[in-house]
Every structure is written in structure tokens, then in C-alpha cells.
Motif scaffolding. Structure first.
Motif, PDB file in Angstrom:
ATOM      1  N   MET A 226       0.842  -1.199   0.000  1.00  0.00           N
ATOM      2  CA  MET A 226       0.000   0.000   0.000  1.00  0.00           C
ATOM      3  C   MET A 226       0.877   1.249   0.000  1.00  0.00           C
ATOM      4  O   MET A 226       2.045   1.204   0.371  1.00  0.00           O
ATOM      5  CB  MET A 226      -0.916  -0.018   1.226  1.00  0.00           C
ATOM      6  N   ALA A 234      -3.357 -10.173   0.618  1.00  0.00           N
ATOM      7  CA  ALA A 234      -4.441  -9.870  -0.307  1.00  0.00           C
ATOM      8  C   ALA A 234      -5.252 -11.084  -0.721  1.00  0.00           C
ATOM      9  O   ALA A 234      -6.288 -10.954  -1.377  1.00  0.00           O
ATOM     10  CB  ALA A 234      -3.855  -9.178  -1.535  1.00  0.00           C
ATOM     11  N   ALA A 276      -7.780  -2.507  -0.722  1.00  0.00           N
ATOM     12  CA  ALA A 276      -6.501  -2.321  -1.425  1.00  0.00           C
ATOM     13  C   ALA A 276      -6.703  -1.489  -2.689  1.00  0.00           C
ATOM     14  O   ALA A 276      -5.880  -0.626  -3.019  1.00  0.00           O
ATOM     15  CB  ALA A 276      -5.894  -3.682  -1.770  1.00  0.00           C
ATOM     16  N   THR A 280      -4.871   2.078  -2.998  1.00  0.00           N
ATOM     17  CA  THR A 280      -3.759   2.150  -3.953  1.00  0.00           C
ATOM     18  C   THR A 280      -3.885   3.335  -4.910  1.00  0.00           C
ATOM     19  O   THR A 280      -2.938   4.090  -5.101  1.00  0.00           O
ATOM     20  CB  THR A 280      -3.674   0.839  -4.764  1.00  0.00           C
TER      21      THR A 280
END
Ligand code: ZN
Length: 489
Positions: A226, A234, A276, A280
Motif C-alpha cells: 500500500m 491480499a 486495497a 492504492t
């Protein structure tokens, strides 16, 4: 309406400085989720725009699973205590925080029921009934559901919640090697999901033995870095060996009529993938999404004066129709009461990857101005063939997002080979540190204790060669593998 004012629309926290607060603000202001009712801390409400993102993930994985022999099934959300105990007896270290149901209506239950923290203990006994002979194998079932883990940590939508959405796959095989192939097939599918749908590069590897799923032979993982330098686990895929089969009597008669324990696997991916994704790509203007998962891939913003309104709107509608016909998810923002600047900000906040601007000039020249959400890059394109042109812009936007995430990853994998070097390199927000490692859990402690960083992953042997004279970065004994230390979610 105050909730519509320009001020409320903007993100006030900065991603670079207050990543946690910024993330929470993006999730709420982009309309993805709300916090649960008072008295239910740890629960969130997933709003339609957030759920749509989960559905893209779900659809893509479901398609991959079904094309590789998996069938979906559904098991009860409650599990008798004795079933969980059975798993606990066999699987040392399995002790999740569980929510218990003690009453049914007005009656106290004879046996407490757990709200599932994971479903091995209720799926395995049924797999045992369904598997008789080697002809029943391989058996592959997957379940889409939510699970509950009563962990009292600070809530972070999609990263840390008491109830979360996920899928859990459970399979049984004749041989150890077949179960390993299955484990790796699912890990590869998780990696593809991140790289091809979510524009996030991942590292693939295995958890160190002391951190694998309790009872598993091997736990494999995909890890994503990240922007705040922390690693997200993940998706995980476990080779369970024969321990669960032995515990739950999942046996089969082989070709010689001998009874054998099955080799089982389990694998899961949760809505962390969504966390995520948001974390991101998004920025200080709000949500950023790759076109692959954007609920609206294109927004058309018409720019008119009173005397040009009709021709601009006609032109914009015809563009909208062309895009929709080509299967593109398009929105024409023809609201009268909002000016273009307001609309730009609002759609930027919501993460629409491509904006089309149409004013009188575009109409006269039979052109369209195309703007990319992530970096504001602009191009003027011909009206003719616009649906195809827009698809090309989707590819460009996707490539930009992936490249930025890849750059972050590549810049943040560093090497170290002494304890001091590891501690110095792994400062705040510093990504991964690669260290030759002897394999002993004790060598994780001197790093874990001061920095709360741990070994999140060891690359698979064939990808990372350890030289004979490499020594463990912590104890100096011969190294057997490479460890990636990082802080994690
Ligand atoms: Zn060591």
C-alpha cells in the motif's frame, strides 16, 4: 442542502500525511460505505457504489473458479460449538474470537451456536459424507458468504471489520501433488485478479512455517504494497495436507480398494481486495478507479450557454448513445442546476476514470475533449469512432494506474543483511526489506518487537536462489530462504 455544498464535496485530509483519516474520508464521501449503528462498532454498511465494486471482483473470480472445476455451495451461517471444538482439538492454534448465539426465540439452546468465523468445521464433515471413492475426487466447492470475527480493533472499512464478505473454497484430492497444484491454481487466480482487474501488482510467496494457517502443510499468499508502506495480505491459499481429512474422516477407497485420507486445500479472498483498490489508486481529490471496475466508466459533461444548450445537448446525447451501444457504462450529466466545475469535482470524487467534455467548439469541429481522471491528461478526439477511441483511453488509464503502483512496489523493496541494517531500512512507511533467513521464528522477534514488522512472505524457492554461503541476517547461521519483512494490515 449542506451535504451538496462545494465544501463538503472535497476531501480535507491528505493521503501522504494522514493516510488512515484520508482513506476513511474517501470511503464515506465517495459513497462506498457508512459506519454501522451505534453500539455495533466494527460493522459497516456497504452502499450500492461500494457493493458494485465487490460485485466486479466477485464476478471475475467466480468466472475463473467455474472455468477450473469449482462449484458453488452454501452452508449454514451457524456452527455448533462441538464442531468448532473438534477443529480446535486437532488444529492447534485455531482460536478465533467468535460471536455466540445462546437463545433461539425464548428458549436457551442446549448447545451454543457460533456465527461462522470460517467454515472448515462445518464443510469438512459434509465433504467426508460426499467422498467415498477415488472417483468422487477431486471435489471442489466454494462458498460466497460473510464471516464474523469479534476482534476489538479500530474499524477500517474493508480492511478491519467484525463482519466481512469473502469467498472460501474447499477442495479434496487423491494426492499431495494434486492438492499442491490446486493451491497454486487459486493463488495464481488471485494474482491475476489483482493485476488484470484491479491494476495492482502483487508478490507471490509462502508464509513462514510459524505463520501458516493452523494445521496447514503450507500457506501461500499474495501480498500487495500500500502507499503507506504497509503490506496487505491480499488472498491466501492453503495446502492442508491430510490433517483436516484425518480429523474429519475425509477418506476414499483407492483403485486397490484401500482406504486413504484425502489431501485437502482451502483458499479465500475477502473484501480487503476492495480496500486495497481504494487505497492504492485514490488521491486527494477522492476515489480513483480503473475502468475495469468503475460503475460509471465515462461521464459526459456538456458545457453550454443559453444559445448553445440545445445543439450541445443533442450532440452529447448522440455520443452517450454510441458509447452505451458499445457496452460502455456511460453517464450524461445534463443537470441544469449545476455548473461544469461542480460536476467535474463531483465525478472526480466518485472516481469516474474518463471524462468527456462537450461544448460548442466540439460540436462545430465534430470533436470531443477527453480527460483522464488519474492525472488530468487531456486529448481532443474525433467524434467519428468515439466508442473505440474511448476503449483505447481505458487501456491508457489502466496502464497508468498499474505503472504507478508498480513503481511504488519496485522502489520499496530493499535489501539488508544485518539486524542494524534491517532496523535502519525498515523505518516508518518503508515497504519490504529482503533478508536472507535461517527459517527460525526466533529471528523474527528482534525486528517484530521494536518495529512491529514481521515476515509477511518468502518467495517460492524456484524464484529466489539462496547461495550456499548466504547467512541469516539476524543470527548468522546458514540461510535457507529469503524473508520479506514489512509492517502489515
Ligand atoms: Zn536466523
Amino acid at each position: 442542502m449542506s451535504s451538496d455544498s462545494d465544501q463538503d464535496l472535497g476531501i480535507t485530509e491528505r493521503k501522504q500525511y494522514n493516510t488512515g483519516e484520508w482513506y476513511a474520508e474517501v470511503v464515506q464521501k465517495a459513497g462506498l460505505a457508512n459506519y454501522g449503528p451505534e453500539g455495533m462498532s466494527g460493522f459497516i454498511v456497504t452502499r450500492p457504489r461500494g457493493y458494485a465494486l465487490w460485485e466486479y471482483i466477485q464476478n471475475e473470480l467466480d468466472r475463473k473458479f467455474k472455468s477450473t472445476g469449482v462449484q458453488n455451495a452454501y452452508f449454514p451461517m451457524m456452527i455448533p460449538e462441538s464442531y468448532l471444538e473438534r477443529e480446535k482439538d486437532i488444529v492447534e492454534g485455531f482460536d478465533p474470537e467468535v460471536a455466540w448465539v445462546t437463545h433461539g426465540g425464548h428458549e436457551e439452546l442446549e448447545e451454543r451456536l457460533a456465527v461462522r468465523p470460517t467454515s472448515e468445521s462445518i464443510i469438512a464433515p459434509y465433504m467426508a459424507q460426499w467422498v467415498r471413492s477415488h472417483r468422487d475426487l477431486p471435489l471442489r466447492v466454494n462458498q460466497w458468504c460473510s464471516v464474523v470475527r469479534w476482534e476489538a480493533t479500530e474499524t477500517k472499512p474493508f480492511f478491519r471489520t467484525k463482519e466481512f464478505l469473502w469467498q472460501e473454497g474447499h477442495t479434496a484430492h487423491e494426492t499431495h501433488d494434486e492438492a499442491w497444484d490446486e493451491t497454486m491454481t487459486r493463488l495464481e487466480q488471485y494474482a491475476e485478479l489483482y493485476e488484470d482487474l484491479l491494476a495492482i501488482p502483487v508478490l507471490k510467496g509462502q508464509k513462514p512455517d510459524h505463520d501458516k494457517f493452523p494445521g496447514a502443510h503450507k500457506t501461500t499468499t499474495v501480498e500487495a504494497l500500500m502507499p503507506d508502506g504497509k503490506s496487505v495480505q491480499a488472498g491466501t491459499s492453503h495446502h492442508l495436507g491430510t490433517s483436516f481429512a484425518e480429523a474429519f474422516d475425509i477418506t476414499f477407497s483407492d483403485e486397490d480398494e484401500e482406504t486413504q485420507p484425502a489431501h485437502t486445500t482451502s483458499w479465500g479472498l475477502s473484501w480487503r481486495a476492495l480496500g486495497a483498490l481504494i487505497m492504492t489508486h485514490s488521491d486527494d481529490q477522492g476515489l480513483v478507479l480503473p475502468p475495469t471496475v468503475a460503475p460509471e466508466q465515462v461521464v459526459i459533461v456538456p458545457i453550454w450557454q443559453e444559445d448553445t444548450q440545445e445543439e450541445v445537448l443533442d450532440y452529447a446525447e448522440s455520443v452517450r448513445d454510441d458509447l452505451a451501444e458499445a457496452g460502455i457504462r456511460v453517464e450524461l450529466d445534463d443537470r441544469d442546476e449545476r455548473n461544469p466545475g461542480f460536476k467535474f469535482n463531483e465525478w472526480e470524487l466518485k472516481g469516474v476514470p474518463v471524462r468527456l467534455e462537450i461544448g460548442p467548439h466540439e460540436v462545430d469541429d465534430e470533436e470531443i475533449t477527453v480527460v483522464h481522471r488519474p492525472d488530468g491528461a487531456e486529448a481532443v478526439e474525433d467524434r467519428e469512432g468515439i466508442a473505440e477511441t474511448v476503449q483505447d483511453h481505458f487501456d491508457e488509464v489502466y496502464a497508468k494506474l498499474y505503472a504507478a503502483a508498480e513503481e511504488n512496489l519496485e522502489e520499496n523493496v530493499r535489501e539488508a543483511d544485518s539486524r542494524e541494517e534491517i532496523l535502519g531500512t525498515l523505518g516508518p512507511n518503508n515497504g519490504y526489506v529482503k533478508v536472507p533467513w535461517c527459517g527460525d521464528e526466533d529471528c523474527e522477534e528482534p525486528i517484530k518487537e521494536p518495529l512491529s514488522a514481521e515476515i509477511v512472505m518468502c518467495p517460492f524457492d524456484d524464484e529466489e536462489d539462496i547461495d550456499e554461503d548466504d547467512t541469516c541476517g539476524i543470527c548468522g547461521e546458514p540461510a535457507t530462504q529469503t524473508a520479506y519483512f514489512a509492517k502489515n494490515y
